[in-house]
Design an enzyme around this catalytic site. Structure first.
Site, PDB file in Angstrom:
ATOM      1  N   LYS A 192       1.014  -1.387  -0.270  1.00 11.44           N
ATOM      2  CA  LYS A 192       0.387  -0.115  -0.137  1.00 11.44           C
ATOM      3  C   LYS A 192       0.951   1.415   0.105  1.00 11.44           C
ATOM      4  CE  LYS A 192      -2.487   2.820   2.198  1.00 11.44           C
ATOM      5  NZ  LYS A 192      -1.499   4.154   1.428  1.00 11.44           N
ATOM      6  N   SER A 246       4.792   6.553  10.050  1.00 12.59           N
ATOM      7  CA  SER A 246       4.557   8.357  11.472  1.00 12.59           C
ATOM      8  C   SER A 246       4.448   7.356  12.741  1.00 12.59           C
ATOM      9  CB  SER A 246       3.527   9.584  11.926  1.00 12.59           C
ATOM     10  OG  SER A 246       2.104   8.505  11.230  1.00 12.59           O
ATOM     11  N   THR A 247       4.838   7.216  13.656  1.00 18.08           N
ATOM     12  CA  THR A 247       4.454   7.038  15.264  1.00 18.08           C
ATOM     13  C   THR A 247       3.174   7.204  15.210  1.00 18.08           C
ATOM     14  OG1 THR A 247       6.812   8.152  16.446  1.00 18.08           O
ATOM     15  CG2 THR A 247       5.139   7.053  17.623  1.00 18.08           C
ATOM     16  N   VAL A 249       0.338   7.037  13.711  1.00 12.09           N
ATOM     17  CA  VAL A 249      -0.047   5.593  12.300  1.00 12.09           C
ATOM     18  C   VAL A 249       0.588   3.932  12.617  1.00 12.09           C
ATOM     19  CG1 VAL A 249      -0.371   4.691   9.961  1.00 12.09           C
ATOM     20  CG2 VAL A 249      -0.737   7.223  10.931  1.00 12.09           C
ATOM     21  N   GLY A 250       1.599   4.455  13.386  1.00 13.27           N
ATOM     22  CA  GLY A 250       2.234   3.230  13.637  1.00 13.27           C
ATOM     23  C   GLY A 250       1.499   2.482  14.935  1.00 13.27           C
ATOM     24  N   GLU A 268       8.799   1.126  11.625  1.00 10.15           N
ATOM     25  CA  GLU A 268       9.749   1.969  11.399  1.00 10.15           C
ATOM     26  C   GLU A 268       9.108   3.319  10.963  1.00 10.15           C
ATOM     27  OE1 GLU A 268      12.574   1.154  11.122  1.00 10.15           O
ATOM     28  OE2 GLU A 268      12.878  -1.151   9.778  1.00 10.15           O
ATOM     29  N   CYS A 302      13.321  10.213   7.757  1.00 11.37           N
ATOM     30  CA  CYS A 302      13.323  10.203   8.541  1.00 11.37           C
ATOM     31  C   CYS A 302      14.037   9.967   9.604  1.00 11.37           C
ATOM     32  CB  CYS A 302      12.568   8.786   9.133  1.00 11.37           C
ATOM     33  SG  CYS A 302      13.346   7.613   8.062  1.00 11.37           S
ATOM     34  N   GLU A 399       9.120  15.930  14.937  1.00  6.88           N
ATOM     35  CA  GLU A 399       9.608  15.687  14.070  1.00  6.88           C
ATOM     36  C   GLU A 399       8.917  16.727  12.599  1.00  6.88           C
ATOM     37  OE1 GLU A 399       8.445  12.286  11.730  1.00  6.88           O
ATOM     38  OE2 GLU A 399      10.553  11.902  11.458  1.00  6.88           O
TER      39      GLU A 399
HETATM   40  P1  NAD Z   1       1.972   8.695   7.638  1.00 11.36           P
HETATM   41  O1  NAD Z   1       2.018   7.759   9.121  1.00 11.36           O
HETATM   42  O2  NAD Z   1       0.475   9.463   8.034  1.00 11.36           O
HETATM   43  O3  NAD Z   1       1.703   7.152   6.842  1.00 11.36           O
HETATM   44  C1  NAD Z   1       2.914   6.263   6.023  1.00 11.36           C
HETATM   45  C2  NAD Z   1       1.391   5.543   5.810  1.00 11.36           C
HETATM   46  O4  NAD Z   1       1.070   5.029   6.264  1.00 11.36           O
HETATM   47  C3  NAD Z   1       1.101   5.767   4.401  1.00 11.36           C
HETATM   48  O5  NAD Z   1       0.564   4.692   3.362  1.00 11.36           O
HETATM   49  C4  NAD Z   1       0.229   5.889   5.038  1.00 11.36           C
HETATM   50  O6  NAD Z   1      -1.765   6.284   3.962  1.00 11.36           O
HETATM   51  C5  NAD Z   1      -0.468   4.913   5.499  1.00 11.36           C
HETATM   52  N1  NAD Z   1      -1.756   4.920   7.020  1.00 11.36           N
HETATM   53  C6  NAD Z   1      -2.576   6.349   7.664  1.00 11.36           C
HETATM   54  N2  NAD Z   1      -3.238   6.212   8.262  1.00 11.36           N
HETATM   55  C7  NAD Z   1      -3.068   4.633   8.227  1.00 11.36           C
HETATM   56  C8  NAD Z   1      -4.281   3.762   9.255  1.00 11.36           C
HETATM   57  N3  NAD Z   1      -4.393   4.441   9.990  1.00 11.36           N
HETATM   58  N4  NAD Z   1      -3.790   2.459   8.723  1.00 11.36           N
HETATM   59  C9  NAD Z   1      -3.154   2.137   8.119  1.00 11.36           C
HETATM   60  N5  NAD Z   1      -2.319   2.914   6.804  1.00 11.36           N
HETATM   61  C10 NAD Z   1      -2.655   3.788   7.348  1.00 11.36           C
HETATM   62  O7  NAD Z   1       3.367   9.349   7.483  1.00 11.36           O
HETATM   63  P2  NAD Z   1       3.959   9.925   6.504  1.00 11.36           P
HETATM   64  O8  NAD Z   1       3.052  11.544   6.716  1.00 11.36           O
HETATM   65  O9  NAD Z   1       3.306   9.237   4.920  1.00 11.36           O
HETATM   66  O10 NAD Z   1       5.213   9.881   6.657  1.00 11.36           O
HETATM   67  C11 NAD Z   1       6.319  10.711   7.476  1.00 11.36           C
HETATM   68  C12 NAD Z   1       6.509   9.639   8.797  1.00 11.36           C
HETATM   69  O11 NAD Z   1       6.880   8.576   8.459  1.00 11.36           O
HETATM   70  C13 NAD Z   1       7.232  10.639   9.423  1.00 11.36           C
HETATM   71  O12 NAD Z   1       6.752  10.288  10.957  1.00 11.36           O
HETATM   72  C14 NAD Z   1       8.775   9.830   8.994  1.00 11.36           C
HETATM   73  O13 NAD Z   1       9.765   9.816   9.861  1.00 11.36           O
HETATM   74  C15 NAD Z   1       8.089   8.563   9.048  1.00 11.36           C
HETATM   75  N6  NAD Z   1       9.003   7.573   8.162  1.00 11.36           N
HETATM   76  C16 NAD Z   1       9.481   6.541   8.789  1.00 11.36           C
HETATM   77  C17 NAD Z   1      10.993   6.200   8.366  1.00 11.36           C
HETATM   78  C18 NAD Z   1      11.407   5.061   8.874  1.00 11.36           C
HETATM   79  O14 NAD Z   1      12.256   4.371   7.946  1.00 11.36           O
HETATM   80  N7  NAD Z   1      11.715   5.286   9.982  1.00 11.36           N
HETATM   81  C19 NAD Z   1      10.830   6.447   6.552  1.00 11.36           C
HETATM   82  C20 NAD Z   1       9.991   7.219   5.868  1.00 11.36           C
HETATM   83  C21 NAD Z   1       9.140   8.145   6.694  1.00 11.36           C
END
Ligand code: NAD
Length: 500
Positions: A192, A246-247, A249-250, A268, A302, A399
């Protein structure tokens, strides 16, 4: 600032034709069940690039069904590791033949530098694919030393159907970071991509089929997080989720896994990485590293070195040079080879970064340089540096995910370690010093998954990558990453006659 915003013809920009806009399920491109589409936007100008099929729960169900069938009855998990590796190598070769077109897709979708795609993201992704292709026939169990008259061994088996949920900042690298070890392990999967950057993943799916990856093994369902993403993380027939994002959504993903089938989860997540520069550092090198660590990929990384700690004796000289460097940093169209920083990925991210800059000013930090939008109508932001930053300020804690450096001064090694660790995150850290003892001490004391000494972003297929604390758990890259996609099974049998 050396701004470049126009004057480059479309031909020179190598704007690619958009060939794939539908969902890729069971080896075919399909419209979404609802027939709905969403727009993907070019951050260089805010214009619509294409309408993409919007996957939802029904589409995820269909993709999981295909992946389940391919896992339970298909060839991929059953073929030899050597054969899987051979097909993965072919996949890599096909990508190499299209690398300019693929890099251009990420440039228009994510605002990434075209040159960085051609010379960075794509070669790095090819390395990943080939590294794990080479590992596919070296996934071994162990012979066990059992008490009593038994012999035993372990088998490493693919975990099953995997959901990869990825962010927008490195659409290509993230795709291969997840997909490559999962393919090598013999899993089947649903990817996805982030809704901001759907384009390149569909092209990769097409090339996977051309390389001979069987139907149903690699599915791509574009769509939004709360619908398509949530359908994956709560699905009863998905065995593992590998997430980068993001943390916030994690946490939702873990919750969904706990409430559904207790699928295995690896996360991650975000970061607020420290870069610690000691008095003995070469000043030019330290300034170049610090600039790259925060301005590369417009700070949308990140592991961005967003908190820069500089020891007191070189602090003033560092500040002066860092400001000059930022003023000369070239922002503009990502297809222009002179440009060092493209636009933020979308309007939302652009506004978020600008609002953090405003917060920094209100909280009393000194805006040394930058701080404003630039370069015309795209989502461009000047490279920005704050001094007089205090640990409790939002710009030092959150962040930002943008080109905003927070500079802080320190006196002793102990103080640097304490400040570096004063964050809820723990993804990466950089150390700049010529003193091996300092480098050793700090690298063992900072709680982060990657430590870079006199370098930054030193990623390698063989170097495990992942977080401590709220930066998540589980490791991508390296042979460790295979473990996320494998189950360990113990097999025991009596050594001589069965006592039963
Ligand atoms: P995000 O968490 O909003 O989205 C990441 C993914 O999760 C997208 O595909 C999104 O559609 C999906 N998502 C969103 N809500 C969801 C849910 N409720 N259930 C399941 N999936 C869902 O993050 P973002 O804005 O796309 O990216 C930025 C963040 O990602 C920053 O916090 C950054 O640090 C982190 N990031 C971490 C790494 C790493 O390797 N640690 C790498 C790149 C980005």
């Amino acid at each position: 600032m050396g701004e470049i915003s126009n004057g480059i013809s479309k031909k020179e920009m190598k704007i690619p034709e958009i060939k794939f806009t539908k969902l890729f399920i069971n080896g075919s491109f399909l419209d979404s069940y609802s027939g709905k589409t969403f727009e993907t936007i070019d951050p260089r100008n805010g214009e619509v690039i294409a309408k993409i099929s919007e996957g939802n729960k029904e589409d995820v169900d269909l993709a999981v069904k295909a992946a389940r069938q391919a896992f339970d009855h298909g060839k991929w998990p059953r073929m030899s590791g050597y054969e899987r590796g051979r097909i993965m190598m072919k996949f890599a070769d096909l990508i190499e033949q299209h690398k300019e077109e693929l890099a251009a897709l990420d440039s228009i979708d994510a605002g990434k530098l075209f040159a960085a795609g051609v010379h960075g993201d794509i070669p790095h992704s090819l390395n990943l694919l080939r590294y794990y292709a080479g590992a596919a026939d070296k996934i071994h169990g162990e012979t066990l030393k059992l008490a009593g008259e038994y012999q035993g061994y372990t088998l490493k088996e693919p975990i099953g159907v995997v959901g990869h949920i990825i962010p927008w900042n490195f659409p290509t690298t993230m795709f291969f970071l997840k997909v490559s070890p999962a393919l090598a392990a013999g899993c089947t999967m649903i990817v996805k991509p982030a809704e901001q950057t759907p384009l390149s993943a569909l092209f990769y799916a097409h090339l996977a089929k051309e390389a001979g990856i069987p139907d149903g093994v690699l599915n791509v369902v574009n769509g939004f997080g709360h619908t398509a993403g949530a359908a994956i993380s709560s699905h009863m027939d998905v065995d593992a989720v590998s997430f980068t994002g993001s943390t916030e959504v994690g946490r939702l993903i873990m919750e969904a896994a706990a409430k559904s089938n207790l699928k295995s989860v690896s996360l991650e997540l975000g970061g607020k990485s420290p870069l610690i520069i000691f008095d003995d550092a070469d000043l030019d090198m330290a300034v170049s590293l610090a600039s790259l660590a925060i301005f590369y990929n417009k700070g949308e990384i990140c592991v961005a070195g967003s908190r820069v700690f500089v020891q007191e004796k070189i602090y003033d000289a560092f500040v002066k040079k860092a400001a000059e460097n930022a003023k000369n940093w070239v922002v503009g169209d990502p297809f222009d080879p002179r440009v060092q920083q493209g636009p933020q990925v979308d309007k939302q991210q652009f506004e978020k970064v600008l609002s953090y800059i405003e917060h920094g000013k209100r909280e009393g930090a000194t805006l040394l340089t930058g701080g404003k939008p630039c370069c015309g109508k795209g989502y461009y932001i000047e490279p920005t540096i704050f001094t007089d930053v205090k640990e409790e300020m939002m710009i030092a804690k959150d962040e930002i995910f943008g080109p905003v450096m927070s500079l802080m001064k320190f006196k002793t090694i102990e103080e640097a370690i304490e400040k570096a660790n004063a964050t809820k995150y723990g993804l990466a850290a950089g150390i700049v010093t010529k003193d091996l003892n300092i480098a050793n001490k700090v690298s063992r004391s900072v709680r982060a998954g990657s430590i870079w000494i006199n370098c930054y972003f030193a990623f390698d297929a063989d170097a495990p990558f992942g977080g401590y604390k709220l930066s998540g758990f589980g490791r991508d890259l390296g042979l460790n990453a295979l473990d996320k996609y494998l189950q360990v099974k113990s097999v025991v049998t009596p050594l001589y006659n069965s006592p039963w």
